[in-house]
Design a protein around this motif. Structure first.
Motif, mmCIF file in Angstrom:
data_model
loop_
_atom_site.group_PDB
_atom_site.id
_atom_site.type_symbol
_atom_site.label_atom_id
_atom_site.label_comp_id
_atom_site.label_asym_id
_atom_site.label_seq_id
_atom_site.Cartn_x
_atom_site.Cartn_y
_atom_site.Cartn_z
ATOM 1 N N GLU A 180 -6.611 3.059 -2.444
ATOM 2 C CA GLU A 180 -6.637 4.509 -2.231
ATOM 3 C C GLU A 180 -7.328 4.833 -0.911
ATOM 4 O O GLU A 180 -6.918 5.749 -0.190
ATOM 5 C CB GLU A 180 -7.365 5.235 -3.369
ATOM 6 C CG GLU A 180 -6.777 5.031 -4.736
ATOM 7 C CD GLU A 180 -7.288 3.764 -5.411
ATOM 8 O OE1 GLU A 180 -8.437 3.347 -5.159
ATOM 9 O OE2 GLU A 180 -6.508 3.176 -6.177
ATOM 10 N N ARG A 181 -8.391 4.095 -0.583
ATOM 11 C CA ARG A 181 -9.125 4.326 0.663
ATOM 12 C C ARG A 181 -8.214 4.049 1.866
ATOM 13 O O ARG A 181 -8.213 4.794 2.837
ATOM 14 C CB ARG A 181 -10.361 3.432 0.717
ATOM 15 C CG ARG A 181 -11.246 3.773 1.898
ATOM 16 C CD ARG A 181 -12.420 2.845 2.012
ATOM 17 N NE ARG A 181 -13.396 3.087 0.956
ATOM 18 C CZ ARG A 181 -14.563 2.468 0.884
ATOM 19 N NH1 ARG A 181 -14.875 1.560 1.776
ATOM 20 N NH2 ARG A 181 -15.398 2.744 -0.083
ATOM 21 N N GLN B 117 -4.900 4.214 1.886
ATOM 22 C CA GLN B 117 -3.878 5.259 1.934
ATOM 23 C C GLN B 117 -4.449 6.542 2.534
ATOM 24 O O GLN B 117 -3.797 7.196 3.359
ATOM 25 C CB GLN B 117 -3.320 5.510 0.538
ATOM 26 C CG GLN B 117 -2.112 6.410 0.536
ATOM 27 C CD GLN B 117 -1.466 6.481 -0.840
ATOM 28 O OE1 GLN B 117 -2.068 6.133 -1.854
ATOM 29 N NE2 GLN B 117 -0.223 6.936 -0.863
#
Length: 192
Positions: A147-148, A150
């Motif tokens: 997620e980081r 992205q």
């Protein structure tokens, strides 16, 4: 000791220079040709008549296209014809812009200063008309922080939104997450 020259060798310079790129004059084997050129009535002529027309003008009969039933021939000076053809090809090559794909790499631990520095490079690449492949590398246990990565690529897309567009959403490939950015309003180009 004398060197023996092989006249049948494809590397013999004289043979290479003598082989014309186009069929000219008596090398044209068709019975009829479609004739074009300056000071000529375009139409279909017998090859013999077309050769006589070229000879009267002191020029060559050049087979431009052999596709179709009757080949297309032009009455022109052969050397001048080759020169103009090479010049046109050179102009077309000069006008076409080759797009290179530049690469910018991040890690999940890239700090703000490095991110801004790489963002400026991305902007410069896009201004030059090149595509940019932005990659976030995941090392070791950081593979769990996708997620980081992205968010980092989406933040980059937001920063360069005026200059370039993200082609697709970021994708994972192995231990890398990547996104490709292309410049806005680019003209027809060939990709390298």
């Amino acid at each position: 000791m004398s060197k023996i020259q092989n006249n049948n060798s494809p590397y013999n310079k004289r043979q290479l220079q003598q082989q014309p790129l186009f069929n000219i004059n008596n090398k044209i084997r068709a019975l009829e040709v479609r004739l074009v050129g300056e000071n000529i009535n375009p139409g279909v002529y017998s090859t013999r008549t077309a050769l006589q027309i070229a000879e009267e003008q002191g020029l060559d009969l050049i087979e431009i296209s052999s596709n179709g039933d009757t080949p297309i021939c032009r009455v022109a000076d052969y050397n001048k014809f080759l020169y103009e053809k090479k010049k046109k090809e050179k102009d077309l090559k000069a006008k076409s812009k080759i797009v290179e794909v530049k690469e910018i790499r991040f890690t999940t631990e890239t700090d703000e200063h490095d991110f801004n520095f790489k963002t400026k490079h991305t902007e410069n690449f896009l201004k030059d008309g090149n595509k940019v492949r932005a990659i976030v590398l995941f090392k070791g246990r950081f593979i769990n922080l996708q997620e980081r990565g992205q968010l980092m690529l989406l933040k980059l897309a937001e920063k360069v939104a005026e200059i370039g567009l993200m082609e697709d959403m970021p994708k994972m490939e192995g231990r890398k997450m990547m996104a490709i950015f292309s410049p806005k309003g680019n003209k027809k180009t060939t990709q390298k």
